[in-house]
Design an enzyme around this catalytic site. Sequence first.
Site, mmCIF file in Angstrom:
data_model
loop_
_atom_site.group_PDB
_atom_site.id
_atom_site.type_symbol
_atom_site.label_atom_id
_atom_site.label_comp_id
_atom_site.label_asym_id
_atom_site.label_seq_id
_atom_site.Cartn_x
_atom_site.Cartn_y
_atom_site.Cartn_z
ATOM 1 N NE ARG A 1 -4.093 -2.097 1.857
ATOM 2 C CZ ARG A 1 -4.891 -2.667 2.724
ATOM 3 N NH1 ARG A 1 -4.723 -2.453 4.022
ATOM 4 N NH2 ARG A 1 -5.872 -3.452 2.321
ATOM 5 C CE1 TYR B 1 -1.780 -0.672 -7.799
ATOM 6 C CE2 TYR B 1 -1.639 -2.452 -9.399
ATOM 7 C CZ TYR B 1 -1.149 -1.275 -8.878
ATOM 8 O OH TYR B 1 -0.035 -0.707 -9.432
ATOM 9 C CD GLU B 2 -1.473 -4.593 -3.230
ATOM 10 O OE1 GLU B 2 -1.885 -5.069 -2.151
ATOM 11 O OE2 GLU B 2 -0.935 -5.274 -4.112
ATOM 12 N N GLY B 3 -6.411 -2.816 -2.123
ATOM 13 C CA GLY B 3 -7.489 -2.243 -1.327
ATOM 14 C C GLY B 3 -7.989 -0.976 -1.973
#
Length: 596
Positions: free
Chosen positions: A296, A440-442
Amino acid sequence: MPSYRAPLEDVKFLLDDVFHFDRYNNLPGFSDASADVRDAILSEAAKFSEEVLQPLNRVGDLEGCKRDDDGRVTTPKGFKEAFRQMGEGGWIGLAGPVEYGGQGLPQTLAQTIGEFMISANMAFSMYHGLTLGAVAALVAHADDGIKQTYIPNMLAGKWAGTMNLTEPHCGTDLGLLRTKAARQADGSFKISGTKIFISGGDQDITENIVHLVIARIEGAPAGTKGISLFVVPKFLVNADGSLGARNGVSCGSIEHKMGIHGNATCVMNYDNATGWLVGEENKGLNAMFVMMNEARLGVAAQGLAQSEVAYQNAVAYAKERLQGRSLSGPKAPDKAADPIIVHPDVRRTLLTIRAFNEASRAMMIWTSLKADVARKSSDAKERQEAEDHLGLLTPVMKGVMTDLGFSNAVAAQQMFGGHGYIAEWGMEQFVRDARIAMIYEGANGIQALDLVGRKLPKDGGRAAMAFFNEVGAFAKEHGGDEAMKPYVAPLSTALGHLQQATMWLMQNAMAKPDNAGAASTDYMHLFGLVVLGYMWARMAKVASDKIAAGDGAQHLRTKLVTGKFFMERVLPETAAHLARIQSGAATTMELAADAF
């Protein structure tokens, strides 16, 4: 064709003057990165990014990755050789543990270099970025045998790493995963299932790929409580460290994407693939979150990096493109028209992007230093404070820096007019590449919910209160300084808005959780603006003091003007965010679903 130059002068200003890098010499690795050494490292990283990686950026976008009928994936021309140079140059293992072949230098230095490489070639940089995330998870949770087997070759660039979470039916809600792990008599597991959206899932640039895969051991509890993490190599590793048979893992297809074409985004099929448990059974998310948090922050850097390279090219174009005359009279009377940089709205656009870039870079370095403290300090209180900072700011940085990074790429594209829509100028690639970072990555909506629902109330709000107190103390200390009033007064106002928003959530979110959900994105951006404003105030203080001491460097005066622009034209947006937060969730939730 687009170009890129690493912002070495700005990085040096931040490391040396704003955050006093050498003050951290009590931490392992910092004394090895003296001013001369880090300047040399940064200069070489800039050269590698500008001369090796940047020319491959458009190549990667045009060629993309290809999968043949046998399932083998090839990367764009030049990627394999560039990755070999990365490994041999020590760039991947720069901050890696010395005991596994890394150089043990500060993560802050590696993170700073990472920005250069992402700006130069975002798709390429993902191959080693995910490898480093996988290394971090293995260092934190794997047993010694796994560490010794995999990490040295990963840090050397011989092997790469991936993260396998998402499945066709579940993304954020990982408790729904179906990938299974069957226990074997020798202590290994057989992994079966399908994962999607796997960056670097297969490629031809490394000899082996080390997949970190979450799966559910047969008989494990349902939901997230039954998730375990496994290391599953593409090729099995023999006892002597050599590569053995091909494992039961394959690339089913390559996704056709909006951007980052140079990175292979794969559907991965696991068919009784042999894997080994990382950490404890049913505690896989704890281990995977190490990698996810690393990723993140790396994705936050992608937002900054794409904004920076887009800005550089927009500025170059604005200085050259002749169109119209200045509203206050011709500025280039010897030419048919003035360059468009004379126009106020063009300058507003460019200054908005620049103000974000410089403050975001400061926030990234500030937070990277906290990460080094959290990992390396022998002082428990220092580690706790650093961990609090990382926990609180990770969702803010990921969400705000990628939202605004994409917006800035679009704004920079706008500077080119119709040419910005034409591929050969490169601006539309920056826009397409930047867009994924918000997802992406949350996804960023999840980051906002994480901030409001978990990070803000954690430990009784300890991290948030520490941040409020730090910013408030800075404003109080420098509020009487005449030179700092253009920076401190707006910062104090913005901090007040953030504190009001926080109090409103405390009073209204518990009884009605939808209030928190409806406010979350505005709160995240409000928080992000205050952090960026604090970074500008700190930079302005240093620049002002250096000028008062007789330093006539142009970049210091430029810094003060850019910071003042941020305070006047960007930071006041906190008032709008506060108003939206305080409006509550009633209207947002009023319509029935079928009315949409």
